[in-house]
Write an enzyme that holds these catalytic residues in place. Structure first.
Site, PDB file in Angstrom:
ATOM      1  N   HIS A 173       0.842  -1.194   0.000  1.00 50.25           N
ATOM      2  CA  HIS A 173       0.000   0.000   0.000  1.00 50.25           C
ATOM      3  C   HIS A 173       0.880   1.248   0.000  1.00 50.25           C
ATOM      4  CE1 HIS A 173      -3.667  -2.197   1.977  1.00 50.25           C
ATOM      5  NE2 HIS A 173      -3.627  -2.336   0.673  1.00 50.25           N
ATOM      6  N   TYR A 229      -8.004  -2.141   8.247  1.00 55.12           N
ATOM      7  CA  TYR A 229      -7.900  -3.434   8.910  1.00 55.12           C
ATOM      8  C   TYR A 229      -7.881  -3.310  10.433  1.00 55.12           C
ATOM      9  CZ  TYR A 229      -6.853  -5.189   4.270  1.00 55.12           C
ATOM     10  OH  TYR A 229      -6.932  -5.508   2.947  1.00 55.12           O
TER      11      TYR A 229
END
Length: 289
Positions: A261, A270
């Site tokens: 990312h 998350y």
């Protein structure tokens, strides 16, 4: 126009290294927008901010969700960035328009029990069985995208280090790692495919490079056979990889690097999953609450 569109699609594939699914999606979004402009006699190389806003209002009138509209806007913004780089337009008016606000959708992930059921349901006593088991083990061990997996070459694997060189979006390179289970699955699979002459690791029944669609079909069958009720896709394993790492104490920065990312904000979704998971475990197991 057709030649220019073909060049753009090649740009997405070879320069940005986008997956087949993403390219198809971008093409569809662009095609719809160009049809919209044609019906109104608007030159796609000479659009205004008002034209873009009118198109967004049109999309809204179709009762599309904000997330869907944002995806279309993003793909069109990308196309006009390409036109700008090619010197065909003076500015990208799509950059003057903001995406509609969308709620963050929590990623779907598998529990430890579901993950075990999936792995145990696959017999690796044949080439295709060993391949299928390796696909799942690699997804779970590395968090790779399906586009990264299908483009993985044998030469990208450093067996002594149990690491893999992965080329993500925009050909961004990163290193991911795998453990003993994936290593064992890899050994079994390679013993079955020893006579196959293909530089790519994962092959189809013809011994050729498998497609993303092929992997998706394999996972559909595996999830069905393992009697998993949740919708399971290749990306589900990526979400599961990240969630299980965080649940077991990994720091979010490390998970960001492993997932590839570019922004920590993308990975932070998350933390919401892990917080909800920890709360559910607490409420389930705490005797006095």
């Amino acid at each position: 126009m057709n030649d220019r569109l073909e060049k753009y699609l090649d740009y997405l594939k070879y320069e940005l290294n986008y997956s087949e699914n993403t390219i198809s999606e971008y093409f569809l979004h662009l095609q719809k927008f160009l049809e919209y402009l044609k019906l109104r006699n608007i030159d796609y190389l000479n659009i205004s901010k008002d034209n873009v806003i009118s198109y967004l209002k049109y999309l809204d009138s179709l009762n599309l969700k904000n997330r869907s509209i944002a995806n279309k806007l993003s793909s069109l913004r990308n196309f006009y960035d390409y036109l700008l780089d090619e010197g065909l337009i003076a500015s990208n008016v799509f950059k003057e328009v903001s995406n509609p606000k969308i709620e963050k959708k929590l990623p779907n992930f598998l529990s430890y029990e579901e993950m075990r059921s999936i792995i145990d349901s696959i017999k690796n006593d044949s080439l295709l069985g060993a391949r299928n088991k390796l696909i799942i083990e690699l997804f779970y061990a590395t968090g790779m995208r399906v586009s990264e997996l299908v483009n993985l070459k044998l030469s990208d694997i450093l067996f002594s280090e149990k690491s893999i060189r992965v080329f993500g979006k925009g050909k961004k390179e990163r290193i991911v790692y795998f453990g003993d289970y994936a290593s064992a699955a890899l050994d079994v699979y390679l013993s079955y495919r020893s006579n196959i002459k293909c530089e790519y690791l994962i092959v189809n029944h013809k011994g050729e490079k498998i497609t993303s669609r092929g992997v998706e079909g394999i996972i559909d069958k595996i999830a069905l056979n393992a009697q998993i009720n949740n919708n399971v896709t290749p990306h589900t394993f990526r979400h599961t990889f990240a969630t299980h790492l965080l649940n077991n104490g990994a720091d979010i920065k490390t998970v960001q690097e492993l997932l590839g990312h570019s922004s920590l904000n993308t990975t932070e979704v998350y933390t919401h999953i892990t917080n909800d998971y920890l709360k559910s475990v607490y409420l389930k197991n705490m005797p006095r609450k």
